[in-house]
Design a protein around this motif. Sequence first.
Motif, PDB file in Angstrom:
ATOM      1  N   PRO A  89       0.592  -1.231   0.027  1.00 52.65           N
ATOM      2  CA  PRO A  89      -0.173  -0.205  -0.101  1.00 52.65           C
ATOM      3  C   PRO A  89       1.010   1.315  -0.057  1.00 52.65           C
ATOM      4  O   PRO A  89       2.074   1.248   0.439  1.00 52.65           O
ATOM      5  N   PHE A  90       0.436   2.355  -0.431  1.00 50.73           N
ATOM      6  CA  PHE A  90       1.216   3.472  -0.711  1.00 50.73           C
ATOM      7  C   PHE A  90       0.778   4.813   0.316  1.00 50.73           C
ATOM      8  O   PHE A  90       1.539   5.733   0.140  1.00 50.73           O
ATOM      9  N   GLY A  91      -0.238   4.580   1.085  1.00 52.67           N
ATOM     10  CA  GLY A  91      -0.779   5.653   2.000  1.00 52.67           C
ATOM     11  C   GLY A  91       0.283   6.254   2.756  1.00 52.67           C
ATOM     12  O   GLY A  91       0.419   7.398   3.042  1.00 52.67           O
ATOM     13  N   GLY A  92       1.197   5.288   3.337  1.00 53.50           N
ATOM     14  CA  GLY A  92       2.227   6.033   4.266  1.00 53.50           C
ATOM     15  C   GLY A  92       3.609   6.502   3.405  1.00 53.50           C
ATOM     16  O   GLY A  92       4.630   6.867   4.095  1.00 53.50           O
ATOM     17  N   LEU A 100       9.198  10.172  -7.084  1.00 51.65           N
ATOM     18  CA  LEU A 100       8.814   9.354  -8.292  1.00 51.65           C
ATOM     19  C   LEU A 100       8.197  10.037  -9.404  1.00 51.65           C
ATOM     20  O   LEU A 100       8.640   9.914 -10.822  1.00 51.65           O
ATOM     21  N   SER A 101       7.188  10.631  -9.102  1.00 51.58           N
ATOM     22  CA  SER A 101       6.452  11.344 -10.171  1.00 51.58           C
ATOM     23  C   SER A 101       7.307  12.501 -11.036  1.00 51.58           C
ATOM     24  O   SER A 101       7.073  12.732 -12.186  1.00 51.58           O
ATOM     25  N   ARG A 102       8.137  13.216 -10.070  1.00 48.99           N
ATOM     26  CA  ARG A 102       9.150  14.223 -10.649  1.00 48.99           C
ATOM     27  C   ARG A 102      10.177  13.402 -11.484  1.00 48.99           C
ATOM     28  O   ARG A 102      10.718  14.463 -12.098  1.00 48.99           O
ATOM     29  N   ALA A 121       3.514   2.975 -11.058  1.00 50.94           N
ATOM     30  CA  ALA A 121       2.106   3.202 -11.484  1.00 50.94           C
ATOM     31  C   ALA A 121       1.262   4.183 -10.667  1.00 50.94           C
ATOM     32  O   ALA A 121       0.815   5.106 -11.083  1.00 50.94           O
ATOM     33  N   GLN A 122       1.794   4.101  -9.287  1.00 50.99           N
ATOM     34  CA  GLN A 122       1.168   4.653  -8.342  1.00 50.99           C
ATOM     35  C   GLN A 122       1.672   6.281  -8.588  1.00 50.99           C
ATOM     36  O   GLN A 122       0.842   7.363  -8.367  1.00 50.99           O
ATOM     37  N   ALA A 123       3.002   6.465  -9.066  1.00 48.83           N
ATOM     38  CA  ALA A 123       3.350   7.766  -9.348  1.00 48.83           C
ATOM     39  C   ALA A 123       2.774   8.445 -10.776  1.00 48.83           C
ATOM     40  O   ALA A 123       3.369   9.461 -11.371  1.00 48.83           O
ATOM     41  N   GLU A 146      -6.276   1.854 -13.964  1.00 44.59           N
ATOM     42  CA  GLU A 146      -6.976   1.680 -15.019  1.00 44.59           C
ATOM     43  C   GLU A 146      -6.267   2.395 -16.292  1.00 44.59           C
ATOM     44  O   GLU A 146      -6.651   2.093 -17.303  1.00 44.59           O
ATOM     45  N   ARG A 147      -5.479   3.440 -16.112  1.00 44.04           N
ATOM     46  CA  ARG A 147      -4.743   3.878 -16.893  1.00 44.04           C
ATOM     47  C   ARG A 147      -3.379   3.319 -17.529  1.00 44.04           C
ATOM     48  O   ARG A 147      -2.948   3.661 -18.706  1.00 44.04           O
ATOM     49  N   VAL A 148      -3.230   2.142 -16.811  1.00 46.32           N
ATOM     50  CA  VAL A 148      -1.980   1.409 -17.316  1.00 46.32           C
ATOM     51  C   VAL A 148      -2.481   0.392 -18.371  1.00 46.32           C
ATOM     52  O   VAL A 148      -3.693  -0.129 -17.887  1.00 46.32           O
ATOM     53  N   ILE A 149      -1.606  -0.255 -19.286  1.00 45.45           N
ATOM     54  CA  ILE A 149      -2.151  -1.427 -20.159  1.00 45.45           C
ATOM     55  C   ILE A 149      -1.409  -2.430 -19.716  1.00 45.45           C
ATOM     56  O   ILE A 149      -0.255  -2.791 -20.030  1.00 45.45           O
TER      57      ILE A 149
END
Length: 327
Positions: A89-92, A100-102, A121-123, A146-149
């Motif tokens: 899980p990524f909540g913490g 990672l997004s950046r 994917a979470q990022a 859902e946006r990942v293939i």
Amino acid sequence: MVNVPSAPSTLRVALLLLAPCSLLTLAGVLDTLREANEQEGRLLYQWQTFTPDGRPLRTTSGVDIPVDGAFTDAMGRDTLLVLADEFQPFGGSPLLVSALSRAAHHYRRIAGIGAGTSWLAQAGLLDGYRASINWQIFSAFSEQFERVIPTQNVFELDRNRLTCAGALATVDALLAMLAQDCGAELAERVATHLISGPLRTISDRQRIPFVTGPGERHPKLADALRLMESNIEEPLTTDDIAQLVGVSRRQLERIFRQHLDAMPSRYYLALRLEKARAQLQRSSKSVLQIGLACGFTSAAHFSNVYRDHFGVTPREDRRNYQAGREV
């Protein structure tokens, strides 16, 4: 004629290690990069290891791995590899996900190994990309992102995103990265020295247990698939396969329809065509040689069946693949 990339200067790789991470996964990365340097006789890849807080990583086997520091998105490298072995899980971890997004702004290529793919994917780094997802978390991943293939291939190399199912597939993914950077010939040499067997490609799927119910394997289907895998050059008939696995033809067809939604003959043909496609992409063999090796009686027959299945002829598909590698 296959175009080989010119030998690059030293490529810098950042390895982000996220618990839980196994020694097998880490060794698959490091040994492949090390062997590439050995085969080239120079520092082709230079890597550093990081954890989110800079503390040593305790692997799943209890071994502590020292690292070079704490991960920040602004370091900038040619490639970022995110390694993990379990879906978490990524909540913490909002700061890590944000970093990672950046990271997409600072790395030429980003890779997820095993459950590292879930972190990417979470990022949002895999939106609109094909991604190899380990069969054990495939359903949960598909529902959440859902946006990942998602695919169940052993690895995927989609533009500047590399993903793999983890464990032994890690070496396959790194060899594909090496082929993209330096050409298939070096990748083949590294594979030979690692004794990894024939190179697997994005056409190869994960070996997934076939079940008829919770925890119950279907041995007849598994036996039939093993026979197909072992008889590519000289294909067996459906009657042959049914007799060898000890069922009637009708029973075999029913098993295939129930579990694979395909007739045995159609599934077998698709398997042979996928093997042919992998050879077209990874070898310099002629179309005729590949067709014969995959059980087709002539180049014309092979080309016609291939076009019906993939929408392009073998020569067109090879040309398209080589053109894509040059981009």
